[in-house]
Design a protein around this motif. Structure first.
Motif, short mmCIF file in Angstrom:
data_model
loop_
_atom_site.label_atom_id
_atom_site.label_comp_id
_atom_site.label_asym_id
_atom_site.label_seq_id
_atom_site.Cartn_x
_atom_site.Cartn_y
_atom_site.Cartn_z
N LYS A 134 0.82 -1.21 0.00
CA LYS A 134 0.00 0.00 0.00
C LYS A 134 0.85 1.25 0.00
O LYS A 134 1.57 1.54 0.96
N PHE A 135 0.75 2.00 -1.08
CA PHE A 135 1.48 3.26 -1.21
C PHE A 135 0.78 4.32 -0.37
O PHE A 135 -0.45 4.40 -0.37
N PRO A 136 1.54 5.18 0.35
CA PRO A 136 0.89 6.17 1.22
C PRO A 136 0.18 7.28 0.45
O PRO A 136 0.80 7.98 -0.34
N VAL A 137 -1.11 7.41 0.70
CA VAL A 137 -1.93 8.47 0.11
C VAL A 137 -2.48 9.32 1.25
O VAL A 137 -3.10 8.79 2.18
N VAL A 138 -2.25 10.63 1.18
CA VAL A 138 -2.61 11.54 2.26
C VAL A 138 -3.72 12.48 1.79
O VAL A 138 -3.56 13.17 0.78
N ASP A 139 -4.82 12.51 2.54
CA ASP A 139 -5.92 13.42 2.27
C ASP A 139 -5.68 14.69 3.09
O ASP A 139 -5.88 14.70 4.31
N ARG A 163 -6.49 15.18 12.31
CA ARG A 163 -5.22 15.86 12.02
C ARG A 163 -4.01 15.05 12.52
O ARG A 163 -3.03 14.88 11.80
N ASP A 164 -4.08 14.57 13.75
CA ASP A 164 -2.92 13.86 14.30
C ASP A 164 -2.58 12.62 13.48
O ASP A 164 -1.40 12.35 13.19
N GLN A 165 -3.60 11.86 13.09
CA GLN A 165 -3.35 10.67 12.28
C GLN A 165 -2.78 11.04 10.91
O GLN A 165 -1.92 10.34 10.38
N THR A 166 -3.26 12.15 10.35
CA THR A 166 -2.78 12.58 9.04
C THR A 166 -1.32 13.04 9.12
O THR A 166 -0.50 12.69 8.25
N MET A 167 -0.98 13.77 10.17
CA MET A 167 0.41 14.19 10.35
C MET A 167 1.31 12.98 10.57
O MET A 167 2.45 12.94 10.07
N GLU A 193 5.54 25.30 -0.01
CA GLU A 193 5.90 25.96 1.24
C GLU A 193 5.00 25.51 2.38
O GLU A 193 5.46 25.35 3.53
N ASP A 194 3.73 25.23 2.09
CA ASP A 194 2.83 24.69 3.12
C ASP A 194 3.30 23.30 3.56
O ASP A 194 3.28 22.96 4.76
N LEU A 195 3.72 22.49 2.59
CA LEU A 195 4.19 21.14 2.92
C LEU A 195 5.47 21.19 3.74
O LEU A 195 5.65 20.41 4.68
N LEU A 196 6.37 22.11 3.41
CA LEU A 196 7.60 22.25 4.19
C LEU A 196 7.29 22.59 5.65
O LEU A 196 7.96 22.10 6.56
N ASP A 197 6.25 23.40 5.87
CA ASP A 197 5.87 23.72 7.24
C ASP A 197 5.29 22.51 7.96
O ASP A 197 5.47 22.34 9.18
N LEU A 198 4.58 21.65 7.23
CA LEU A 198 4.09 20.41 7.84
C LEU A 198 5.26 19.52 8.24
O LEU A 198 5.25 18.90 9.32
N LEU A 199 6.28 19.48 7.40
CA LEU A 199 7.48 18.71 7.75
C LEU A 199 8.15 19.30 8.99
O LEU A 199 8.60 18.56 9.87
N CYS A 200 8.23 20.62 9.05
CA CYS A 200 8.81 21.28 10.23
C CYS A 200 8.07 20.86 11.49
O CYS A 200 8.69 20.55 12.53
N GLU A 201 6.75 20.86 11.42
CA GLU A 201 5.95 20.49 12.59
C GLU A 201 6.26 19.06 13.03
O GLU A 201 6.44 18.79 14.23
N ASN A 202 6.34 18.15 12.08
CA ASN A 202 6.64 16.76 12.43
C ASN A 202 8.05 16.59 12.97
O ASN A 202 8.31 15.71 13.79
N LEU A 203 8.97 17.43 12.53
CA LEU A 203 10.37 17.32 12.93
C LEU A 203 10.68 18.08 14.22
O LEU A 203 11.80 18.01 14.73
N GLY A 204 9.69 18.84 14.72
CA GLY A 204 9.93 19.65 15.90
C GLY A 204 10.74 20.90 15.62
O GLY A 204 11.34 21.48 16.53
N LEU A 205 10.74 21.34 14.36
CA LEU A 205 11.43 22.56 13.97
C LEU A 205 10.43 23.71 13.99
O LEU A 205 9.24 23.51 13.78
N GLU A 206 10.94 24.93 14.22
CA GLU A 206 10.03 26.07 14.22
C GLU A 206 9.42 26.25 12.84
O GLU A 206 10.04 25.94 11.81
#
Length: 320
Positions: free
Chosen positions: A6-11, A20-24, A129-142
């Motif tokens: 199963k390839f990851p597909v994100v809604d 939200r938490d499950q999606t992140m 740029e929105d996706l990069l901010d989602l990555l920051c959130e998951n990584l604990g970066l500002e």
């Protein structure tokens, strides 16, 4: 060998609300274990995507198809009597959006096509740029950390590779695009939803990236592997040719600026940090010659500038 997993597909619409938490978590798992994921409900207008697809395919038929056939003849590839490992079965042109657009310098594009690609590019830039901010959130970066790193002093580089992969009489003899990792930051791919071909390497097996209508495929480049100190990975991928159908690919690359200083984020670094620090432009100079070679020697070479010349150049690449 191909595996059916199963390839990851994100809604992305689920980022608002109780899921939200499950999606992140799904995004984080995809970045850590796949280097790829596919997004739906991303906010890009479906009618714009349909127009881009229609006009990209029309542009190929009117302006690129004969050039592709001429290339095959010039390289003696019409009959494919032997396996070919130094040429890709693709027709390509490039659009640069940032820091300065070349959209109106590219020949043979209709005004409507330019307008659609300009709109599409701006929307993809915002999505990146929105996706990069989602990555920051998951990584604990500002928030904004990755965007700031990518900015350098001149702003990020952003461009689109528009490709068609025509039907091939002997797919076993040549790849549409040879296996490689992407050098840059985050890549947003609008691919054909009917003709497949994109594959990624996972756990030693080549996995199909499924064509989904109105989806965008996301993959991570080498720079994000370095900045995350290896927590997120850039992954080898390729395009296999098909006997039937012409596969469209519109891949947009949101990359650091040429003078951006790339290194592992301090909060993700450790004493055992193995990833180098470098200026993005220097990395691209190296990558341009060794795109189709493994990434690990590139990382090692960047630790020692004198070692860069020891890698054998094999291919040129558009760096936007």
């Amino acid at each position: 060998m191909e595996k059916n997993i199963k390839f990851p597909v994100v809604d992305l619409s689920k980022l608002i609300g109780e899921e939200r938490d499950q999606t992140m978590a799904l995004i984080n798992d995809a970045c850590e274990n796949w280097g790829f994921f596919e997004i739906v409900n991303h906010g890009l207008p479906h009618d714009l995507m349909d127009n881009v697809e229609k006009m990209t395919k029309e542009h190929y038929r009117k302006s690129m198809e004969q050039k592709f056939n001429d290339m095959l003849k010039s390289k003696g590839l019409e009959n494919l009597e032997r396996e070919v490992e130094d040429v890709d079965w693709e027709s390509t042109f490039y659009l640069r959006h940032l820091p300065q657009s070349n959209l109106y310098d590219v020949p043979d594009m209709s005004d409507a096509y330019r307008t659609a690609m300009n709109d599409f590019g701006k929307r993809l830039e915002n999505l990146a740029e929105d996706l990069l901010d989602l990555l920051c959130e998951n990584l604990g970066l500002e928030k904004g950390y990755l965007k700031k790193v990518f900015h350098g002093t001149k702003g990020p580089t952003f461009g689109t590779k528009v490709s068609n992969y025509p039907a091939c009489p002997k797919p076993e003899m040549i790849k549409g695009l040879r296996a490689h990792t992407d050098a840059g930051g985050i890549i947003l791919l609008f691919q054909d939803d009917k003709v497949s071909g994109l594959q990624l390497l996972k756990d030693g097996d080549w996995i199909d990236v499924p064509p989904l209508n109105h989806s965008i495929v996301i993959n991570l480049g080498d720079q994000l592997e370095v900045i995350t100190n290896g927590r997120y990975k850039s992954v080898m991928h390729r395009v296999v040719t098909q006997k039937e159908g012409n596969r469209m690919s519109v891949a947009s690359f949101y990359n650091p600026g040429s003078d951006a200083e790339i290194s592992p984020a301090s909060s993700l670094a450790c004493k055992e940090t193995e990833y180098p620090s470098f200026v993005f432009e220097d990395y691209m100079k190296l990558y341009a010659g060794v795109k189709f070679q493994p990434k690990e020697p590139r990382f090692e070479a960047m630790k020692n500038a004198s070692a860069v010349t020891e890698l054998n150049p094999t291919a040129a690449v558009e760096t936007f």
